[in-house]
Each structure stands twice: as C-alpha cells, then as structure tokens.
Design a protein around this motif. Structure first.
Motif, mmCIF file in Angstrom:
data_model
loop_
_atom_site.group_PDB
_atom_site.id
_atom_site.type_symbol
_atom_site.label_atom_id
_atom_site.label_comp_id
_atom_site.label_asym_id
_atom_site.label_seq_id
_atom_site.Cartn_x
_atom_site.Cartn_y
_atom_site.Cartn_z
ATOM 1 N N UNK A 407 22.939 -26.175 18.652
ATOM 2 C CA UNK A 407 23.759 -25.605 17.582
ATOM 3 C C UNK A 407 23.987 -24.111 17.825
ATOM 4 N N UNK A 408 22.920 -23.447 18.233
ATOM 5 C CA UNK A 408 23.013 -22.020 18.503
ATOM 6 C C UNK A 408 24.016 -21.728 19.637
ATOM 7 N N UNK A 409 23.913 -22.503 20.689
ATOM 8 C CA UNK A 409 24.819 -22.289 21.817
ATOM 9 C C UNK A 409 26.260 -22.652 21.454
ATOM 10 N N UNK A 410 26.406 -23.713 20.656
ATOM 11 C CA UNK A 410 27.756 -24.124 20.251
ATOM 12 C C UNK A 410 28.400 -23.019 19.419
ATOM 13 N N UNK A 413 29.856 -20.482 21.721
ATOM 14 C CA UNK A 413 31.023 -20.998 22.450
ATOM 15 C C UNK A 413 32.251 -21.070 21.539
ATOM 16 N N UNK A 414 32.052 -21.581 20.311
ATOM 17 C CA UNK A 414 33.182 -21.738 19.393
ATOM 18 C C UNK A 414 33.690 -20.379 18.938
ATOM 19 N N UNK A 415 32.766 -19.468 18.698
ATOM 20 C CA UNK A 415 33.159 -18.124 18.248
ATOM 21 C C UNK A 415 34.019 -17.436 19.301
ATOM 22 N N UNK A 416 33.650 -17.631 20.552
ATOM 23 C CA UNK A 416 34.410 -17.007 21.619
ATOM 24 C C UNK A 416 35.828 -17.592 21.683
ATOM 25 N N UNK A 417 35.902 -18.890 21.473
ATOM 26 C CA UNK A 417 37.195 -19.573 21.577
ATOM 27 C C UNK A 417 38.087 -19.236 20.381
ATOM 28 N N UNK A 418 37.472 -19.088 19.237
ATOM 29 C CA UNK A 418 38.240 -18.879 18.016
ATOM 30 C C UNK A 418 37.574 -17.821 17.132
ATOM 31 N N UNK A 419 37.766 -16.551 17.472
ATOM 32 C CA UNK A 419 37.028 -15.472 16.793
ATOM 33 C C UNK A 419 37.432 -15.284 15.332
ATOM 34 N N UNK A 420 38.552 -15.881 14.915
ATOM 35 C CA UNK A 420 39.037 -15.642 13.548
ATOM 36 C C UNK A 420 38.412 -16.538 12.496
ATOM 37 N N UNK A 421 37.642 -17.536 12.911
ATOM 38 C CA UNK A 421 37.044 -18.455 11.925
ATOM 39 C C UNK A 421 36.078 -17.700 11.019
ATOM 40 N N UNK A 422 36.060 -18.069 9.726
ATOM 41 C CA UNK A 422 35.092 -17.375 8.873
ATOM 42 C C UNK A 422 33.693 -17.965 9.087
ATOM 43 N N UNK A 423 32.709 -17.170 8.705
ATOM 44 C CA UNK A 423 31.312 -17.464 9.038
ATOM 45 C C UNK A 423 30.879 -18.877 8.601
ATOM 46 N N UNK A 424 31.256 -19.252 7.386
ATOM 47 C CA UNK A 424 30.854 -20.558 6.855
ATOM 48 C C UNK A 424 31.374 -21.706 7.701
ATOM 49 N N UNK A 425 32.670 -21.598 7.980
ATOM 50 C CA UNK A 425 33.293 -22.667 8.746
ATOM 51 C C UNK A 425 32.741 -22.702 10.166
ATOM 52 N N UNK A 426 32.544 -21.527 10.713
ATOM 53 C CA UNK A 426 31.987 -21.428 12.061
ATOM 54 C C UNK A 426 30.627 -22.125 12.126
ATOM 55 N N UNK A 427 29.806 -21.898 11.121
ATOM 56 C CA UNK A 427 28.472 -22.508 11.113
ATOM 57 C C UNK A 427 28.582 -24.031 11.074
ATOM 58 N N UNK A 428 29.504 -24.524 10.253
ATOM 59 C CA UNK A 428 29.686 -25.983 10.148
ATOM 60 C C UNK A 428 30.180 -26.568 11.468
ATOM 61 N N UNK A 429 31.163 -25.889 12.041
ATOM 62 C CA UNK A 429 31.721 -26.384 13.302
ATOM 63 C C UNK A 429 30.646 -26.371 14.392
ATOM 64 N N UNK A 579 29.103 -42.087 17.131
ATOM 65 C CA UNK A 579 28.260 -41.282 16.246
ATOM 66 C C UNK A 579 28.733 -39.843 16.150
ATOM 67 N N UNK A 580 30.006 -39.602 16.479
ATOM 68 C CA UNK A 580 30.523 -38.231 16.485
ATOM 69 C C UNK A 580 31.656 -38.085 15.479
ATOM 70 N N UNK A 581 31.513 -37.140 14.562
ATOM 71 C CA UNK A 581 32.595 -36.954 13.588
ATOM 72 C C UNK A 581 33.563 -35.884 14.091
ATOM 73 N N UNK A 582 34.841 -36.134 13.820
ATOM 74 C CA UNK A 582 35.844 -35.183 14.316
ATOM 75 C C UNK A 582 36.014 -34.029 13.333
ATOM 76 N N UNK A 583 36.585 -32.955 13.831
ATOM 77 C CA UNK A 583 36.779 -31.749 13.021
ATOM 78 C C UNK A 583 38.256 -31.520 12.753
ATOM 79 N N UNK A 584 38.527 -30.939 11.602
ATOM 80 C CA UNK A 584 39.911 -30.577 11.259
ATOM 81 C C UNK A 584 40.431 -29.477 12.182
ATOM 82 N N UNK A 585 39.556 -28.529 12.437
ATOM 83 C CA UNK A 585 39.945 -27.431 13.331
ATOM 84 C C UNK A 585 38.690 -26.920 14.036
ATOM 85 N N UNK A 586 38.915 -26.261 15.121
ATOM 86 C CA UNK A 586 37.751 -25.643 15.780
ATOM 87 C C UNK A 586 38.153 -24.452 16.643
#
Ligand code: ARG
Length: 586
Positions: A407-410, A413-429, A579-586
């Motif tokens: 989770x920490x590494x993800x 990785x996600x933050x680098x790809x999409x720096x504009x996500x807000x903290x809450x959503x980033x944590x969920x993603x 066993x993998x749920x998809x995301x609306x955005x990432x």
C-alpha cells in the motif's frame, strides 16, 4: 446467437448437416469446432482431416466439398466467410455485422453471467484454501493459497456452481503441548491483547526452544499434549481461547484481502471421526498393518506400490492423512460435494495423490458416489536468487507487513502518476492498487511454477500487471465521464457496422470472454484469465490509439462507444473474479 460456446455448438450442428449434404458418412464425421488462429479466422472446423485419414481419401477434397455444403447453409454463410487452409482445415471468419449483433445481445453484466452460469450449474464444490496452522502469523508463503483459492471460488460461482469456502486450519496436535507449556509460564498479557498471533507465535517458539534444551521441559510439554488429547476441561478451555484468538487474527488479513470463509472446519473438527476411517479402510481391505502402523499401498502405481500412505501411526495416533480421509467423507456426506478442491503448495503433491487414490477406492468399495478431486498446487515465491523470499532479519515476510508495504509503495507510484488527486482519494486508490498488485502478481504466473517477486514489476503500469489493467478500466470510465448525455443514450440503436481492423479485433476479443472463463476453470489456472484480460486491455489500447471515439458521425461514434462499454464490462467482471475491484479513476 449467444456466446462463443453457443456459436461453436451451432456451427457443430450446421457442419453435421453440411456433412450429410456433402455425402459424408455422418456416423464417422465429427466437426471438431475450435477457436482459430486470429490471422486466419475466428473459428475453425478441424474434422475433415481425421475423417479423410480414416476413409483413406484426400482431406482437401473433403474440405472442399464441406465448404461448398456449408456455403449453402444460410445460417452460416449469412454471418461468416469460409476458406480452406493447410491440408484441410476450414476457417470461418465472422462478418463485422455478426460481432456487432453479438455485442448488442451481450449488453450487460446479467447477459454475461447468464451465459457463464450454464457451465457449472450442476456442481457443488467445497474449496479448501487458506488453511494455515493456527497460533502462528501468516507469512508470504500463505498468500498464494488464499488468493488462488478465492479466485477459483469466484470463478466457479460465476459459472453457476454452488461453492462452500472451507478453511481447514491446522488447529490440533503436537505444537499445542509446547505452546501451552510456555503460555502458562511466560505469557505477556499486553502483547497478547495487542498482537495475539505474534504473541502466540513467540510462545510456541519459546516452548520449542526450552523443550529442546531440557528433557524435563520436553516431558512437561508432552503431558500438556496428553491432557489436550484426552480433552481435559482445563486444557480444552485454553485451547478454545487460543483458537479463537488465532482465528480472529487470521480474519484481519482475510478481510483486507476480501476473503470470507463459510467454515473453519479445521483438523480438530475431525478428531472424533477417525475411528470410522480405520474401520472402513480395514474392512474394505484397503488398509493393512505394517510395522505396527496402519497403511495403504497402491499396487498399480509405480511409487505408491512401495511408498505407504500411513493412516495410523505405530503409536496408535492419527495423523494428517487420517484427518484428510475423514474430511473427504464429511464433505461428501455433509456438503454433498460433487467436487473437492484443495489449494496448497506443491510440496504436498504426494500426500494428495495418495489421498485421492485411497478415497476413490474407499468410496467405490463402500458404494458411495465419489466426488471429483483437484489438488490445486502452486510453486514458491522467490527472490532473485531463486530461494523463498525472506525479510531482512532472515525470517519469512509476514503477510501483514507485505500488505502494508504494498500500500505504501502504491501510494508513491500513484501520486507520481497523478499528483492532483486529493489526499483522501489517493489513500483509497493506494489501498486498492497495492493489494490488487500483490494479488495479481500471485495469479498471473502459471501457478505450478515458482515466481520471482519484484516490487518494480508488480507495481508497474506496463505489462501484465494489476496497475496496467486498473488503469485501462479507469481510462474507459473517464471517457464516459466526459460524454455528452445525448451520446450516452442507447448507442446500440444508432451504431453502424464495424469497419476498422482495430474495431473488429477488439470486438472479437470481447467475445472470447466466456471462453476464457471456461478454460480457466477447466484447468483451475487463474493465469489464463489474467492473460485474457491483458490481451483485452491490449486490444482496447490498440483500438483507442487508432480510432477516435468522439467523432462527428453518429453511427461511428455509437459503435465505438459500444466497444468501450463492453470492454469495461469484461474488465470489471474479469478483475472482480480475480478478487480485484476496479477504480473510477487513478
Ligand atoms: N494446514 C496445512 C498446511 O499448512 C494445509 C491444509 C490443507 N488442507 C487439507 N485438507 N489438508 O500445510
């Protein structure tokens, strides 16, 4: 027309009638319809060759007369073009209109499910997975059983089977003597509250160590065990307590992985059911005494003719084999299982082969129906050196720590790809991406091989990985988010027929979905579904980069939107079965 299987069946019957029209001996001709190499067609009929061989005639001749007769069948010639390849294979290529009609029929999740659920509707399956030994933390060696087992359950359910998820925990036997010895003398109450499995594991290790250093301690451990086996009230109370703590500890990780068991019928559950095993196996002549033990040989087998399956030890005690035999019987009688699947690593291969052989003969000789049996085994997770991965301290990596690190590494990785996500959503993603990535890394290699664990690889947005597939799904969601509501309204009614190569290639891939589920279940190998989803995402990306979706022409736009929608649907369903749920955005 329904999915691929109905198409194949239909072609099978059209081919039979064409064979008779072409004057072939229909009692000998079998069409043998299969998916084709996409370079040559969609489906092929392979039956001309073996037929010609049998009759001693030229296979190309047979193929030619069959094609002629097939072309006279409007049900087929209306939807496809035919050609002959090689020594006499008949290739069938569907017309673009056929794909469009098909995609219109398969318009939602229900339609996919209705077609898939016919595949295994007759089966009642008990899946035994997870199944760790209790009073210990789960480590990385445990993850494959959980993740592969859960994917198999979901696939079977989707394909119509009734599934019972049973966690056959190792909750009885020798380790408890040592654990109880240490528990009574060295328990740290606070540690037990904070981290029950950690503390129980520490106590067990301590008990083992003390017993190995001092024979008097070893003797006391034995006495603890004897008390437990005699079901002494105090020992049982302690056992219950330890077991409850263990199961609660396990459940924390199962929750995180999205797994819920119906039962925890562990080894202890079968302790009173072993006498029936001894009696019946002796009575049916399967078991014999050997050096004081009760054993089963299989004379017809090259190894098990000599290698005994010990079902009662010479000291009179039951063992793993006895419990498993009792388990097989219980699953047949209580759950009315038509199939039993056990998921463990490949070191238990011999045990389950012997268990299966013994059970088959036992049930046959006692006039019971015998359920199908599959030992779904898997290889190790290794480091670069090919050895099982270890943490820095040299211990196996705890599953809890593995999940946290993912989770920490993800997150990074996600933050680098999409720096504009807000903290809450980033944590969920990050949570979803991290957990999905380790699951997918477990599922995507063929389960019977070892695989090399690599954070870089499993979190990469490129290749056959969870992030790649999740990203593909999120990208399609974003097309729909930006869509004019006018365009979104019932594109099926406005769609024109597919024209570009990429459109047809993608439509064809989507149509293979149910077939991919079937091969995955037939082989009980989730990597087949992973491969399919990876190819699907690849076909989508090929389509999307070459064909603009939001174009002027309404028919063109509508048909491309249908492709986007169905791709998303197949990705969502396919990933959820893993066993993998998809995301609306990432
Ligand atoms: N507890 C066993 C282990 O950790 C796995 C049990 C698998 N199931 C079974 N019915 N034997 O190796």
């Amino acid at each position: 027309m329904q999915d691929w299987f109905d198409v194949a069946k239909k072609i099978e019957s059209i081919a039979a009638s064409a064979a008779s029209a072409a004057g072939l001996d229909t009692t000998l001709f079998k069409a043998d319809v299969r998916p084709a190499d996409p370079r040559f067609g969609d489906v092929q009929i392979n039956g001309a060759l073996p037929y010609a061989k049998r009759q001693g005639v030229n296979p190309r001749e047979i193929a030619r007369s069959l094609v002629k007769a097939l072309e006279a069948e409007p049900d087929l010639s209306g939807i496809a073009e035919l050609s002959i390849a090689g020594p006499g294979f008949i290739n069938i290529r569907f017309r673009p209109q056929f794909f469009l009609d098909w995609l219109k029929t398969f318009s939602d999740e229900q339609a996919f499910r209705a077609s898939a659920s016919l595949l295994y509707s007759q089966e009642r399956v008990v899946v035994d997975y997870g199944s760790p030994n209790t009073a210990k933390q789960m480590h990385v060696g445990h993850i494959r059983s959980i993740v592969i087992g859960e994917a198999i359950c979901r696939l079977l359910e989707y394909c119509g089977a009734q599934v019972t998820r049973d966690n056959h925990i190792g909750d009885w036997g020798t380790p408890y003597g040592k654990l109880f010895y240490a528990y009574k003398r060295h328990l740290d109450e606070d540690a037990l509250k904070a981290d029950p499995l950690g503390e129980l594991e520490r106590l067990y290790k301590l008990g083992s160590q003390l017993a190995s250093e001092d024979d008097a301690v070893l003797e006391e451990c034995r006495e603890e065990l004897v008390k437990l086996q005699a079901e002494d009230a105090e020992a049982m109370a302690l056992w219950k307590n330890v077991n409850e703590l263990s199961i609660n500890g396990l459940k924390e990780i199962y929750d995180q992985l999205g797994v819920t068991f119906d039962h925890y019928l562990g080894e202890s559950f079968y302790r009173d059911r072993v006498n029936q095993v001894y009696e019946e196996l002796a009575k049916t002549g399967l078991a014999e005494e050997s050096k004081g033990a009760l054993v089963v040989f299989h004379p017809e087998h090259k190894r098990y003719a000599k290698q005994p399956f010990i079902i009662r030890k010479s000291d009179g005690a039951s063992n793993y084999a006895t419990t498993d035999l009792a388990t097989m019987l219980y699953r047949l009688e209580h759950f009315k299982a038509t199939r039993i699947i056990i998921v463990t690593d490949d070191r238990q291969k011999d045990h389950f082969e012997q268990l299966d052989l013994t059970t088959q003969k036992w049930f046959d000789r006692s006039d019971r129906k015998r359920p199908a049996f599959n030992h779904v085994m898997f290889g190790k997770i290794t480091g670069d050196d090919g050895k099982p991965i270890k943490s820095r301290s040299g211990d196996p990596i705890r599953l809890k720590d593995l999940a946290a690190e993912a989770i920490e590494r993800a997150y990074a990785v996600v933050k680098e790809k999409n720096p504009d996500l807000d903290e809450d959503e980033l944590a969920k993603i990050a949570q979803t991406v991290g957990i999905s990535a380790i699951k997918y890394a477990d599922l995507s290699p063929n389960r019977t091989s070892d695989y090399v664990f690599s954070w870089e690889k499993l979190l990469s947005f490129e290749g056959n990985t969870a992030p790649y597939l999740l990203y593909a799904a999120a990208r399609i969601q974003s097309i729909f988010r930006k869509l004019d509501p006018e365009d979104a309204r019932n594109p099926a009614s406005r769609a024109s027929v597919f024209e570009t190569e990429e459109e047809v290639a993608l439509a064809r891939k989507i149509m293979e979905f149910v077939g991919a589920l079937q091969t995955t279940i037939e082989t009980l190998r989730p990597h087949m579904l992973c491969n399919y989803l990876h190819e699907l995402a690849g076909a989508f990306s090929g389509f999307y980069s070459a064909n603009k979706v939001i174009v002027e022409d309404d028919g063109e736009k509508a048909r491309r939107l249908i492709l986007c929608e169905r791709t998303l649907l197949a990705l969502k369903v396919g990933l959820s079965l893993l066993g993998i749920e998809t995301l609306e955005r990432m």
